[in-house]
Structures are given as C-alpha cells and as structure tokens.
Motif scaffolding. Structure first.
Motif, PDB file in Angstrom:
ATOM      1  N   VAL A   6     -27.588  -7.102 -50.422  1.00  0.00           N
ATOM      2  CA  VAL A   6     -26.419  -6.481 -49.796  1.00  0.00           C
ATOM      3  C   VAL A   6     -25.144  -6.909 -50.510  1.00  0.00           C
ATOM      4  CG1 VAL A   6     -25.138  -6.228 -47.635  1.00  0.00           C
ATOM      5  CG2 VAL A   6     -27.629  -6.452 -47.587  1.00  0.00           C
ATOM      6  N   ARG A 118     -19.970  -3.604 -48.507  1.00  0.00           N
ATOM      7  CA  ARG A 118     -20.706  -3.483 -47.245  1.00  0.00           C
ATOM      8  C   ARG A 118     -19.753  -3.402 -46.071  1.00  0.00           C
ATOM      9  NH1 ARG A 118     -20.868  -5.892 -42.139  1.00  0.00           N
ATOM     10  NH2 ARG A 118     -22.976  -5.757 -41.274  1.00  0.00           N
ATOM     11  N   ASP A 242     -26.573  -3.594 -42.757  1.00  0.00           N
ATOM     12  CA  ASP A 242     -26.973  -4.124 -44.063  1.00  0.00           C
ATOM     13  C   ASP A 242     -28.043  -3.264 -44.713  1.00  0.00           C
ATOM     14  OD1 ASP A 242     -25.227  -6.206 -43.678  1.00  0.00           O
ATOM     15  OD2 ASP A 242     -26.766  -7.677 -43.154  1.00  0.00           O
TER      16      ASP A 242
END
Length: 300
Positions: A6, A118, A242
């Motif tokens: 991620v 993210r 995620d």
C-alpha cells in the motif's frame, strides 16, 4: 497471491536515510527524487528553495480534483496536520518534514508520507462508508477517472456499498485470464462467508451503470465489489480501503505475472523437446564400413 504494498517504499526509504543522517549530526545534503507510482501518480522528494534542512514530499494525481469534491483535503488535514504546506508547482499536495526539528515519532510520519496516495483515495471511500452506516440512500454516485480510459464508481445503499472498476484489457488473452481470476474470487466467497461479493462483466457494464456513459465494446471489463457493513464499519474500513483502492493494479499485475509464467513454462518445454529431437537424430555414415573378408576362391 501476492498483495501489492500500500505504501511507496522508495519514498519511505529516502526519507528514512535523510532523517537518520540528520540524527547522527551529518551535514544535510540536497535531494531531488522523482518516483512514478501506479495510475499515473508521481511523487517528488525535494528541498524547498534550496533549504537543505527541510524536505518536501509532493504528489501529483490527474484525478485529484475529483477526490477533492469528496473531501480529500479534510482527510489529508486530519492525517498530516501541520505537515501540509502549499503544493509545489505541478503537484496537488505537498507534505514537509523539518530535519532541524525531528519529533520522536518520526518513523510514523515517514510511514504517513509513504501512504500519501492511499490517503488521497481514502476520502471517497470514507464518505460513502459513512453514508451506508447512517442509512443515507439516494446520494449521487461517485465517479473517479483514475486513468485516461478507466473509471471507478462508488455508490452507497442502506445495507451495502458498491464499488465498480472499469478496466481495459489490451489482449484477448487478458480477458480469458481475468475471467479465471474472477472465478477464483467467487470460489473464495464459498470458502469464506465474510468475503465480499465479486462480479465480472465483459463488454457490457453492469446494471448499476445502465444510464451512464460507461464504455462498452471489445476489451472493456467491469469488476464489481459489493461491500457489506462488516467490511465498512469503523473497525475494518481501513483494511478495506488499503485493499480495494489497489485492486485494478493488483489484477493487472497478476495477469502479467501469469502470462510471464506461462511463457517461461512454454520456453522450458520447447527446450526439452529440442533436446529429445537432437538425441533422436541418426548419424550419417560418411564412409562405408571396410570389408575384412578376402576374395573368394573356388574350391579345388
């Protein structure tokens, strides 16, 4: 299957080296690193106005204005606080680290910088997860053009959140392999009742996009995730975000890995067949074997 990271490891490692050097009393040096990430995202690590004691981490997303309309700025302010500064030219968000005033939790700040992409994506998901949790229906569907020819759609109902990815398959073999992948996801649903429902549409968009300008035709695929409250509640939503915001990259990464594996197996098999054929060749007789028998003589 391998899960993609991620965070951006290059960003984290670069910042970690800079901070550790500063902690050991080394003279700060200038830095200029440009990193390409998935979905056309660019990071740049640099010094502002030649001030070597400060390091800027900037990110550029072609679709950031669409994320802004869903509260990206407030999410970033919540996550980064005073680290947010005015964006550098050509970038959408800039986070600044001060090497002259390093906090005790600097490792946490470095990790946050690696999660900048993210956290930009998280805004749209958090917004629609909240709609579902509060039972608010009828909200306008979110449309994020995360690539030039590919789009993500997010819609909330009282009992679920639907996330649809449109993607382009450039090769006919990709479509076949993707259908195999989707079949495995359906099998995963049977093995784990807590897994979300996954649907795959080829050429035509799902019913949820019936009245939109969603693309149709050869090479166009739609992957639908149906997320239930067990996936969107406050205890699990971070993990859901995620995983799902990287799904398109995850799918295409594994398609390429599968094709590379198939090709390597084909080359290995071809090599084995060639060895068998070489062993099967008959050596040509260049010369006739000499006769060791003398001339025949008649019996007396």
């Amino acid at each position: 299957m391998i899960l993609l990271e991620v965070n951006n490891r290059i960003v984290e490692e670069t910042l970690t080296v800079k901070i550790k050097n500063a902690l050991t009393g080394q003279k700060p040096e200038s830095v200029l690193v440009t990193v390409a990430d998935f979905d056309g995202v660019l990071y740049r690590i640099s010094n502002p106005k030649d001030d070597k004691t400060k390091v800027n981490v900037s990110i550029s997303l072609k679709f950031y204005k669409e994320l802004q309309s869903h509260g990206a700025d407030s999410v970033l302010q919540r996550e980064y606080g005073d680290m947010i500064v005015s964006p550098e030219e050509g970038f959408d968000v800039t986070v600044q680290l001060d090497l002259g005033n390093i906090p005790d939790n600097w490792e946490e700040n470095v990790k946050k910088c690696g999660l900048l992409k993210r956290n930009c994506f998280a805004a749209v998901f958090e917004k629609y997860f909240e709609f579902q949790e509060k039972g608010e229906e009828g909200q306008q569907q979110a449309v994020i053009h995360y690539r030039d020819d590919e789009t993500m759609y997010v819609e909330a109902k009282s009992d679920r959140v639907t996330v649809i990815f449109s993607t382009i398959f450039k090769d006919a073999s990709d479509i076949i392999l993707s259908e195999v992948f989707m079949r495995e996801f359906r099998e995963g649903k049977k093995a784990s009742h807590t897994a979300p429902t996954v649907l795959f549409n080829n050429k035509e968009p799902p019913l949820g996009l019936k009245d939109t300008d969603a693309r149709t035709g050869e090479g166009v695929g739609y992957i639908t995730f149906v997320l239930f409250p067990r996936h969107t509640n406050s205890g699990t939503r971070d993990n859901t975000i995620d995983l799902i915001h990287l799904f398109r990259d995850y799918l295409h990464y594994h398609l390429k890995c599968s094709k590379a594996y198939i090709h390597s197996r084909m080359r290995a098999k071809t090599s084995e067949f060639l060895k068998v054929l070489n062993r099967a060749k008959i050596e040509e007789e260049n010369k006739k074997k000499p006769s060791y028998m003398g001339a025949k003589t008649p019996f007396v």
